[in-house]
Motif scaffolding. Structure first.
Motif, PDB file in Angstrom:
ATOM      1  N   TYR A  54     -26.289 -25.659  -2.021  1.00  0.00           N
ATOM      2  CA  TYR A  54     -25.585 -26.485  -1.045  1.00  0.00           C
ATOM      3  C   TYR A  54     -24.584 -25.672  -0.240  1.00  0.00           C
ATOM      4  O   TYR A  54     -23.920 -26.201   0.651  1.00  0.00           O
ATOM      5  N   GLY A  55     -24.400 -24.405  -0.606  1.00  0.00           N
ATOM      6  CA  GLY A  55     -23.361 -23.596   0.001  1.00  0.00           C
ATOM      7  C   GLY A  55     -21.994 -23.864  -0.590  1.00  0.00           C
ATOM      8  O   GLY A  55     -20.984 -23.403  -0.055  1.00  0.00           O
ATOM      9  N   LYS A  56     -21.956 -24.605  -1.708  1.00  0.00           N
ATOM     10  CA  LYS A  56     -20.692 -24.929  -2.359  1.00  0.00           C
ATOM     11  C   LYS A  56     -20.327 -23.863  -3.379  1.00  0.00           C
ATOM     12  O   LYS A  56     -21.196 -23.216  -3.965  1.00  0.00           O
ATOM     13  N   PRO A  57     -19.029 -23.668  -3.619  1.00  0.00           N
ATOM     14  CA  PRO A  57     -18.616 -22.641  -4.577  1.00  0.00           C
ATOM     15  C   PRO A  57     -19.159 -22.901  -5.980  1.00  0.00           C
ATOM     16  O   PRO A  57     -19.183 -24.031  -6.456  1.00  0.00           O
ATOM     17  N   THR A  58     -19.609 -21.854  -6.609  1.00  0.00           N
ATOM     18  CA  THR A  58     -20.025 -21.900  -8.000  1.00  0.00           C
ATOM     19  C   THR A  58     -19.756 -20.529  -8.593  1.00  0.00           C
ATOM     20  O   THR A  58     -19.104 -19.683  -7.959  1.00  0.00           O
ATOM     21  N   LYS A  59     -20.223 -20.287  -9.787  1.00  0.00           N
ATOM     22  CA  LYS A  59     -20.045 -18.972 -10.391  1.00  0.00           C
ATOM     23  C   LYS A  59     -21.374 -18.505 -10.971  1.00  0.00           C
ATOM     24  O   LYS A  59     -22.280 -19.304 -11.242  1.00  0.00           O
ATOM     25  N   ALA A  60     -21.472 -17.217 -11.161  1.00  0.00           N
ATOM     26  CA  ALA A  60     -22.653 -16.607 -11.766  1.00  0.00           C
ATOM     27  C   ALA A  60     -22.199 -15.431 -12.612  1.00  0.00           C
ATOM     28  O   ALA A  60     -21.056 -14.974 -12.514  1.00  0.00           O
ATOM     29  N   SER A  61     -23.105 -14.959 -13.441  1.00  0.00           N
ATOM     30  CA  SER A  61     -22.793 -13.814 -14.294  1.00  0.00           C
ATOM     31  C   SER A  61     -23.850 -12.741 -14.099  1.00  0.00           C
ATOM     32  O   SER A  61     -24.913 -12.971 -13.510  1.00  0.00           O
ATOM     33  N   GLY A  62     -23.560 -11.556 -14.602  1.00  0.00           N
ATOM     34  CA  GLY A  62     -24.506 -10.457 -14.492  1.00  0.00           C
ATOM     35  C   GLY A  62     -24.077  -9.275 -15.329  1.00  0.00           C
ATOM     36  O   GLY A  62     -22.937  -9.209 -15.814  1.00  0.00           O
ATOM     37  N   LEU A  63     -25.004  -8.355 -15.502  1.00  0.00           N
ATOM     38  CA  LEU A  63     -24.777  -7.146 -16.294  1.00  0.00           C
ATOM     39  C   LEU A  63     -24.435  -5.980 -15.377  1.00  0.00           C
ATOM     40  O   LEU A  63     -25.083  -5.773 -14.357  1.00  0.00           O
ATOM     41  N   LEU A  64     -23.411  -5.229 -15.759  1.00  0.00           N
ATOM     42  CA  LEU A  64     -23.051  -3.985 -15.069  1.00  0.00           C
ATOM     43  C   LEU A  64     -23.152  -2.849 -16.074  1.00  0.00           C
ATOM     44  O   LEU A  64     -22.576  -2.918 -17.161  1.00  0.00           O
ATOM     45  N   VAL A  65     -23.897  -1.801 -15.709  1.00  0.00           N
ATOM     46  CA  VAL A  65     -24.029  -0.615 -16.559  1.00  0.00           C
ATOM     47  C   VAL A  65     -23.382   0.555 -15.834  1.00  0.00           C
ATOM     48  O   VAL A  65     -23.746   0.877 -14.703  1.00  0.00           O
ATOM     49  N   VAL A  66     -22.420   1.192 -16.487  1.00  0.00           N
ATOM     50  CA  VAL A  66     -21.629   2.256 -15.875  1.00  0.00           C
ATOM     51  C   VAL A  66     -21.846   3.549 -16.656  1.00  0.00           C
ATOM     52  O   VAL A  66     -21.664   3.580 -17.881  1.00  0.00           O
ATOM     53  N   PRO A  67     -22.232   4.637 -15.994  1.00  0.00           N
ATOM     54  CA  PRO A  67     -22.463   5.895 -16.704  1.00  0.00           C
ATOM     55  C   PRO A  67     -21.160   6.510 -17.205  1.00  0.00           C
ATOM     56  O   PRO A  67     -20.123   6.430 -16.548  1.00  0.00           O
ATOM     57  N   ARG A  68     -21.234   7.139 -18.355  1.00  0.00           N
ATOM     58  CA  ARG A  68     -20.076   7.837 -18.919  1.00  0.00           C
ATOM     59  C   ARG A  68     -20.143   9.307 -18.482  1.00  0.00           C
ATOM     60  O   ARG A  68     -20.468  10.210 -19.262  1.00  0.00           O
TER      61      ARG A  68
END
Length: 423
Positions: A105-119
């Motif tokens: 609808y174009g309305k605010p919501t939230k989502a999640s996701g994975l972030l992988v960061v190299p050491r």
């Protein structure tokens, strides 16, 4: 698509074609805006504007450390799932990000996701966006399935090679509310772009920075999602800069290839039942396919099919609960809808299939596919290639759990990470 654990009869995955609606929205409640009707887009941070300065798309809401892998541990984990570990150079840290985005609808919501960061010692990191294959069960998303080496294998590969890798869960999966919209490129695009923005905001907290260059890839459902993100990034007015695109085994031609392959029995029959069920249920919000499930599904399946795709049913339960053939699943009207799409359903199919037809990439694009694919016919890739004028790359024969389709994620990721590393 992802493997369904514990299902002896089926060694492949259940599909991810969710419906982007609030819980309970199937029974005559408010529907999504119609096809062609533009939803609101939320506030976009402008070029050069720092994210996190207000209630804007991509604003980071929370970040949770998940795992740390040494390079040796990363190699071991990738090898255990059949991923090529030869490009592993570094250990990685993984995080779950929750961020602001918009719904259908174009309305605010939230989502999640994975972030992988190299050491590693690099302060400024190139980004890879990897969009995952189909999942119908909410926990089976990249950031909420830490034990699933298949679904996390690709982002782990890119992270261990030195990229900061984002893997959005999409809307309605992981920690996101509502139902998941399967094969809805529009919302996959917003979720993917806003995940990149959230990662850009998060990295300075760890003394790192995101570079503007973004390499885009994805598998199966995530392949068309990857093209959607690439198209949006190329349109400009984003802080990020598209660098190269490498989708793997995508269903880019639903009307012309995917549906006919399922109706004629060329695709794996049991999974064709799952795909068809998910398609009709999840697209009902944008195409008004039916008022009551029994119009297109036979009993006893009509009384339970929507429950199978509301995010609360494990994939193996869904597969066991559905019949083995489309003849057992669909009513005559259900067959007619697929054989000769019309009205809003036909318009929705044209809009979705436009992902290969309505833009011309200005960066290198390689479409990877397996000629033996039993779930997503190779003609999807050849059809897309003809429109995009991209490079078409046939993958070496690889299987995962007996599935060439799933195996193409392993083989395609191995090819893509080498290609991205050459830039």
């Amino acid at each position: 698509m992802r493997p369904v654990r514990g299902t002896a009869a089926v060694t492949a995955v259940a599909v991810a074609l969710g419906a982007l609606l609030p819980a309970g929205a199937f029974a005559g409640e408010r529907r999504e805006p119609g096809i062609g009707q533009k939803p609101g887009v939320g506030r976009e941070p402008g070029v050069g504007q720092k994210p996190g300065s207000g209630r804007e798309r991509g604003e980071l809401l929370s970040a949770k450390k998940l795992e740390t892998y040494t390079a040796v541990q990363a190699k071991k984990r990738l090898k255990a799932e059949g991923f090529d570990s030869k490009k592993v150079k570094y250990g990685v840290d993984t995080y779950r990000l929750v961020y602001r985005t918009v719904n259908g609808y174009g309305k605010p919501t939230k989502a999640s996701g994975l972030l992988v960061v190299p050491r590693n010692g690099n302060k400024r990191l190139k980004l890879v966006s990897y969009t995952h294959g189909t999942a119908s069960y909410r926990p089976d998303a990249p950031s909420t399935s830490p034990e699933d080496g298949f679904v996390q294998g690709a982002p782990l590969t890119y992270g261990a090679a030195g990229f900061a890798a984002t893997a959005p869960d999409y809307l309605g999966l992981g920690l996101g509310p509502g139902r998941h919209p399967w094969m809805d490129v529009r919302t996959e695009t917003t979720a993917s772009l806003d995940m990149l923005r959230a990662a850009r905001e998060f990295l300075p907290r760890k003394g790192r920075e995101a570079r503007r260059d973004v390499f885009v890839t994805g598998f199966s459902q995530g392949a068309s999602a990857a093209l959607g993100l690439a198209r949006e990034l190329q349109r400009g007015k984003k802080w990020f800069r598209l660098r190269a695109v490498a989708p793997i085994s995508g269903a880019y031609d639903i009307k012309g290839v995917l549906i006919p392959s399922m109706l004629t029995g060329k695709a794996q029959p049991k999974l064709s039942v799952a795909y068809t069920s998910y398609l009709l249920v999840s697209w009902n919000w944008k195409a008004s396919i039916y008022d009551r499930p029994e119009e297109v599904f036979k009993q006893p399946y009509a009384s339970r099919v929507e429950k199978y795709f509301d995010g609360s049913t494990p994939g193996e339960v869904m597969l066991k609960g559905l019949p083995d053939t489309l003849a057992e699943l669909l009513t005559p009207r259900g067959f007619a809808l697929l054989e000769k799409p019309s009205g809003r359903f036909a318009k929705a199919l044209r809009d979705e299939d436009a992902i290969c037809r309505d833009w011309t990439p200005k960066v290198p694009v390689r479409l990877y596919y397996d000629s033996r694919d039993e779930q997503v016919a190779p003609a999807n890739s050849t059809s897309c290639h003809a429109w995009l004028k991209s490079t078409l790359r046939r993958l070496p024969a690889t299987t995962y759990g007996g599935s060439p389709h799933l195996g193409s994620n392993l083989a395609g990721t191995a090819k893509a990470v080498r290609w991205f590393a050459s830039f």
